[in-house]
Motif scaffolding. Structure first.
Motif, mmCIF file in Angstrom:
data_model
loop_
_atom_site.group_PDB
_atom_site.id
_atom_site.type_symbol
_atom_site.label_atom_id
_atom_site.label_comp_id
_atom_site.label_asym_id
_atom_site.label_seq_id
_atom_site.Cartn_x
_atom_site.Cartn_y
_atom_site.Cartn_z
ATOM 1 N N PRO A 46 -28.971 7.597 20.920
ATOM 2 C CA PRO A 46 -29.168 8.113 21.328
ATOM 3 C C PRO A 46 -30.914 8.272 21.654
ATOM 4 O O PRO A 46 -32.220 8.170 20.918
ATOM 5 N N ILE A 47 -30.495 6.853 22.761
ATOM 6 C CA ILE A 47 -31.973 6.397 22.484
ATOM 7 C C ILE A 47 -33.024 6.765 23.382
ATOM 8 O O ILE A 47 -33.826 7.307 22.841
ATOM 9 N N VAL A 48 -32.953 8.102 24.285
ATOM 10 C CA VAL A 48 -34.266 9.133 24.880
ATOM 11 C C VAL A 48 -34.426 9.367 23.924
ATOM 12 O O VAL A 48 -35.830 9.748 23.624
ATOM 13 N N SER A 49 -33.717 10.659 23.385
ATOM 14 C CA SER A 49 -34.180 10.940 21.824
ATOM 15 C C SER A 49 -35.509 10.222 21.209
ATOM 16 O O SER A 49 -36.392 11.612 20.480
ATOM 17 N N MET A 50 -34.892 9.549 20.478
ATOM 18 C CA MET A 50 -35.202 8.501 20.330
ATOM 19 C C MET A 50 -36.949 8.531 19.990
ATOM 20 O O MET A 50 -37.957 8.401 19.908
ATOM 21 N N LEU A 51 -36.742 7.695 21.363
ATOM 22 C CA LEU A 51 -38.044 7.248 21.685
ATOM 23 C C LEU A 51 -38.853 8.523 22.483
ATOM 24 O O LEU A 51 -40.186 9.024 21.637
ATOM 25 N N LEU A 52 -38.107 10.197 22.018
ATOM 26 C CA LEU A 52 -39.318 11.551 22.392
ATOM 27 C C LEU A 52 -39.870 11.003 21.070
ATOM 28 O O LEU A 52 -40.851 12.214 20.837
ATOM 29 N N VAL A 53 -39.044 11.202 19.878
ATOM 30 C CA VAL A 53 -39.611 11.675 18.340
ATOM 31 C C VAL A 53 -40.641 10.824 18.416
ATOM 32 O O VAL A 53 -40.809 10.851 17.767
ATOM 33 N N SER A 54 -40.617 9.381 18.630
ATOM 34 C CA SER A 54 -41.324 8.714 18.361
ATOM 35 C C SER A 54 -42.681 8.862 19.144
ATOM 36 O O SER A 54 -43.687 8.608 18.181
ATOM 37 N N VAL A 55 -42.721 9.267 19.722
ATOM 38 C CA VAL A 55 -43.790 9.929 21.106
ATOM 39 C C VAL A 55 -44.591 10.907 20.789
ATOM 40 O O VAL A 55 -45.740 10.549 20.042
ATOM 41 N N VAL A 56 -43.353 11.764 19.890
ATOM 42 C CA VAL A 56 -44.260 12.947 19.680
ATOM 43 C C VAL A 56 -44.708 13.054 18.062
ATOM 44 O O VAL A 56 -45.718 13.470 18.260
#
Length: 69
Positions: A46-56
C-alpha cells in the motif's frame, strides 16, 4: 500534549480493530497501491496509502509542536 495525541491514536486504532474499519474501505485501494493476487500467492504494497498516513501524521505532529507548547 503528546500523551493526548497518543491516546487519540490508540482510540482510533481500537475503533478500527473493533469493526469500525468499514468506514475506511477505500484505504489500501488507492491508485498507486500495488495488489497482486494469484492462486497460492498474494502480494500487497500500500505505497500511496502509507504516504497519505505519513503526510497526515507529520502534519498532526507539526501542529502539536507548533501550537502545543
Amino acid at each position: 500534549m503528546l500523551v493526548i495525541l497518543g491516546l487519540i491514536v490508540v482510540a482510533f486504532g481500537a475503533f478500527l480493530w473493533l469493526g469500525g474499519g468499514s468506514l475506511l474501505i477505500w484505504f489500501g485501494r488507492l491508485p498507486g497501491d500495488i495488489r497482486i493476487e494469484r492462486p497460492g500467492f498474494r502480494f500487497y504494497a500500500p505505497i500511496v496509502s502509507m504516504l497519505l498516513v505519513s503526510v497526515v501524521l507529520s502534519l498532526l505532529l507539526w501542529l502539536v509542536r507548533r501550537f502545543g507548547g
